[in-house]
Write an enzyme that holds these catalytic residues in place. Structure first.
Site, short mmCIF file in Angstrom:
data_model
loop_
_atom_site.label_atom_id
_atom_site.label_comp_id
_atom_site.label_asym_id
_atom_site.label_seq_id
_atom_site.Cartn_x
_atom_site.Cartn_y
_atom_site.Cartn_z
N ASP A 274 0.93 -1.31 -0.03
CA ASP A 274 0.06 0.01 0.12
C ASP A 274 0.91 1.40 0.16
O ASP A 274 2.27 1.18 0.15
CB ASP A 274 -0.94 0.04 1.14
CG ASP A 274 -2.10 0.90 1.14
OD1 ASP A 274 -3.20 0.84 1.79
OD2 ASP A 274 -1.93 1.68 0.11
C1 GLC Z 1 -4.39 4.37 -0.13
C2 GLC Z 1 -5.27 3.15 0.14
C3 GLC Z 1 -5.35 1.91 -0.91
C4 GLC Z 1 -5.15 2.81 -2.06
C5 GLC Z 1 -3.82 3.35 -2.12
C6 GLC Z 1 -3.36 4.14 -3.48
O1 GLC Z 1 -3.51 4.83 1.04
O2 GLC Z 1 -4.87 2.54 1.64
O3 GLC Z 1 -6.74 1.59 -0.52
O4 GLC Z 1 -5.32 1.96 -3.18
O5 GLC Z 1 -3.40 4.20 -1.11
O6 GLC Z 1 -4.30 5.50 -3.57
#
Ligand code: GLC
Length: 739
Positions: A274
């Site tokens: 993430d």
């Molecule tokens: C965010 C979220 C994730 C998302 C990613 C990209 O922090 O936790 O669900 O897909 O970053 O935006």
């Protein structure tokens, strides 16, 4: 370990290995590094990001594997042309986006769509979203979010399918099928990414990013099954979670990634971190510095680093120092190259990027088709909790309606969080929806009456006057879309005080109230809101929110949604979920006041509205429930449960018939009920319908004392029901092996 090139032709395998053999350490690290460009939609903590020229330089140098959430075709095309035509090896970029509940056309938020209890609907909206997004050059979505959520304080429940494992699994599979379509190399296929691996929804206190400390049993029985279901449906990437599980952050958890995901489950797809989750290992206190965090994350099994740039900066040095084996690095790079190959990027890197003459660019459905799907999905996501005296549906002739509250029009976005590329920028709000659907003779007075979380000067007086002049009051209350979603956990899951005051003032006029809730979570309803004659849960319904709600209010369509999350009695009654354990002192349903039982001093432990609850515009009676084979299920046989329902009203109704089971006794404690299947059936006025379910031993398994799946002969209770606390009950015997 699973073959990273699974499914690829021999020729492609050789082509990729040929590339790999030519790659420098820096180019290998570059293939594991994903970035949001400067113009990306802002849904993450803002941090330093390169301008386009500098980003193109990085791409030219082979230091970028893909970009995410970036706007516009031209920018993507320039980036791809740089990667393919100007970098040393010409490896194409992969463009990703958070396509969570629609792309340009916004559908209901996933929790709302789960209230339809129709996975095929979710498959259709995911497919439509993929068709729109691939036409904008994106081939990878960071969805579906499959985190089970049982604490309404957590803001991200809005992105998932609620509290139940079976419902979560069915929707996870449907959304993966929808995003990916039948073939990943099709022009309109999007690589799906079930997230967040794992147990993100179990954050203590419902506090986003917080510690998760659950048993392996709970991890394996509640939080992991939707991921397994998503992989069984063909998902070929997964995103790690920010949170730790019992002391080990998910992004650096070898037991979870290398052990369970790769070796135990044989997952051969791509693991992406993430957003800066690897860098956050330093904050977690398990990495000494960014280099250490890189080593821990990579060796645990996180293939690709999102946004931090850590892999680019530190992997080459770690390999040179012998702390990361070259073979492990090559394995991860193979998985990335294979992913791009499966999507057809090596043969068609410009597909969907609007380059003239590019073969078979994806073509999304026309706007009218998409809007019709959005309206259907919105209609079917609404849950009617209460309808005293059949106040609804409203007649369409000449009624004086007052629409009161902070959500009376589309000023407050009906699109919900994670609507990054909406076209148009706003959805149709309640006022416009009512005007579109109401009959000519209907008068509609609009009064805001209160802000979302602050009173409006004179608002109450104006609202009270409007109520006095109306036949029926529609109260549009709840959360705006900044109150749910990432980093939006709330300690208070009731309505903001200003809105509660508005409801109390309007209720004092004695006029019939219809509460229209806008919400991204289960809310604790109190006072005049709780006592209103009718309550509709309208979530965040997307572009067609207003017309969909209006069609239900006026009976053009009938509500058919069912709660995917329990609505608690009180704000403090969280986490609450229906599949809870009995405990040694269960609260007897017939004696809610009994003392020395598992209940609060100030509240029963039953929900206000249970999981699975929802009404239509006609009462449905569960008439009978019969079992086949003498209520005995042989070890290798099946048991059929047959129920009869009757529509006792004058309007057609859709019923979601739910099958729950619970063992009378087991070697480990089991929930008081567990959903095992459900069916949607339509009943005309007065119609009697027969519904059958079938159970086999495999449906009755759980993890035994040693966490191995097992079935245990014995007596089981079964319910065929309209919710998790009601229904017709029966019981049957699972016979021992050989019987
Ligand atoms: C965010 C979220 C994730 C998302 C990613 C990209 O922090 O936790 O669900 O897909 O970053 O935006």
């Amino acid at each position: 370990m699973p073959d990273p090139y699974a499914g690829l032709s021999t020729a492609m395998r050789h082509r990729l290995d040929g590339l790999l053999a030519r790659m420098t350490l820096e180019e290998k690290a570059g293939q594991l590094s994903l970035f949001a460009p400067a113009d990306a939609a802002s849904v993450n903590p803002t941090g330093p990001s390169l301008g386009e020229a500098a980003q193109l330089e990085e791409i030219r140098a082979g230091r970028v594997t893909g970009l995410f959430n970036n706007h516009g075709l031209e920018g993507k095309r320039r980036a791809q042309e740089t990667a393919v035509n100007e970098s040393r090896l010409g490896i194409p970029l992969l463009f990703a986006a958070d396509v969570i509940h629609g792309f340009h056309t916004i559908f209901p938020v996933p929790l709302a769509e789960a209230a339809s209890w129709d996975p095929s609907l979710a498959e259709r909206t995911a497919r439509a979203a993929a068709q729109e997004a691939t036409a904008d050059g994106f081939r990878w979505t960071f969805a579906p979010m499959v985190d089970i959520a049982r604490d309404a304080r957590w803001g991200r429940g809005i992105e998932g399918s609620g509290e139940d494992v079976l419902l979560g699994c069915r929707f996870a599979q449907a959304r993966v099928r929808g995003f990916q379509g039948p073939r990943l190399d099709a022009p309109d296929a999007m690589l799906a990414t079930p997230k967040h691996f794992a147990a993100y929804g179990a954050a203590e206190g419902g506090l986003d990013y917080n510690t998760v400390d659950i048993s392996e049993r709970t991890l394996r029985e509640v939080y992991l099954p939707p991921f397994r279901a998503a992989f069984d449906a063909g998902a070929m990437s997964v995103m790690t979670a920010f949170n730790e599980i019992a002391g080990v952050p998910s992004n650096a958890n070898p037991a979870l990634l290398d052990g369970l995901l790769r070796r135990e489950w044989g997952f051969g797809g791509l693991v992406v971190s993430d957003y800066t989750a690897d860098e956050e290992l330093v904050a977690h206190g398990i990495a000494a510095d960014a280099r250490d965090a890189t080593r821990l994350a990579f060796l645990a099994g996180s293939d690709m680093s999102m946004q931090s740039g850590l892999y680019l900066r530190h992997l080459p040095g770690l390999v040179r120092a012998g702390e990361v084996p070259m073979a492990r690095l090559d394995e991860a790079v193979r998985r990335v190259l294979a992913t791009k190959a499966r999507l057809g990027l090596f043969d068609h890197p410009f597909r969907g990027l609007g380059r003239p003459g590019t073969a078979d660019a994806p073509r999304p459905p026309d706007a009218a088709t998409l809007r019709a799907l959005a309206r259907e999905a919105a209609r079917r996501s609404v849950v009617l909790l209460k309808n005293e005296g059949e106040l609804l549906p409203l007649a369409r002739d000449g009624r004086r309606l007052a629409l009161i509250g902070p959500f009376i029009d589309s000023e407050f976005d009906v699109l919900g969080p994670w609507s990054l590329f909406p076209r148009p920028a706003q959805g149709i709000g309640l006022a416009d929806g009512l005007r579109e659907v109401a009959g000519a003779g209907t008068s509609l007075r609009l009064v805001r009456g209160s802000g979302v979380d602050a009173p409006l000067p004179g608002g109450l007086d104006e609202a009270v006057q409007a109520a006095r002049d109306a036949d029926v009051v529609l109260l549009a209350l709840g959360e705006n879309n900044a109150m749910s979603g990432e980093a939006r956990s709330r300690t208070e899951i009731g309505l903001p005080r200003a809105q509660q005051a508005l409801a109390e003032a309007v209720a004092a006029t004695g006029k019939p109230l219809v509460v229209l809730l806008r919400n991204g979570r289960a809310l604790a309803l109190e006072g005049a809101v709780r006592d209103a004659r009718a309550i509709l849960v309208t979530w965040f319904l997307g572009h067609e929110a207003g017309p969909a709600v209006a069609e239900l209010l006026f009976g053009v369509a009938s509500p058919s949604g069912r709660l995917p999350v329990s609505f608690p009695q009180r704000p403090g009654q969280v986490p609450y979920y229906y599949a809870h354990k009995r405990t040694g002192r269960p609260q007897p349903p017939e004696q809610p006041e009994a003392f020395y039982k598992a209940r609060y001093l100030d509240s029963t432990h039953a929900p206000l509205y249970p999981f699975g609850h929802g009404l239509g515009y006609a009462p449905v009676r569960y008439v009978s429930l019969a079992l086949s084979s003498g209520a005995r299920l042989s070890w290798d046989g099946s048991l059929t449960l047959t129920t009869q329902l009757r529509n006792e009203g004058a309007r057609e109704v859709e019923e979601v018939v739910q099958l729950y089971i619970a063992p009378r006794r087991a070697s480990v404690t089991r929930p008081v009920r567990e959903l095992k299947d459900f069916q949607r059936v339509r009943l005309g006025p007065g119609q009697v319908v027969e519904v059958q379910f079938s159970l086999r031993r495999a449906d009755l398994q759980w993890l035994g004392p040693t966490l191995q799946p097992q079935a245990e002969p014995g007596r089981f209770d079964a319910w065929v029901a309209p919710s998790a606390t009601t229904g017709l009950s029966t019981s049957f015997e699972l016979l021992p092996p050989g019987h």
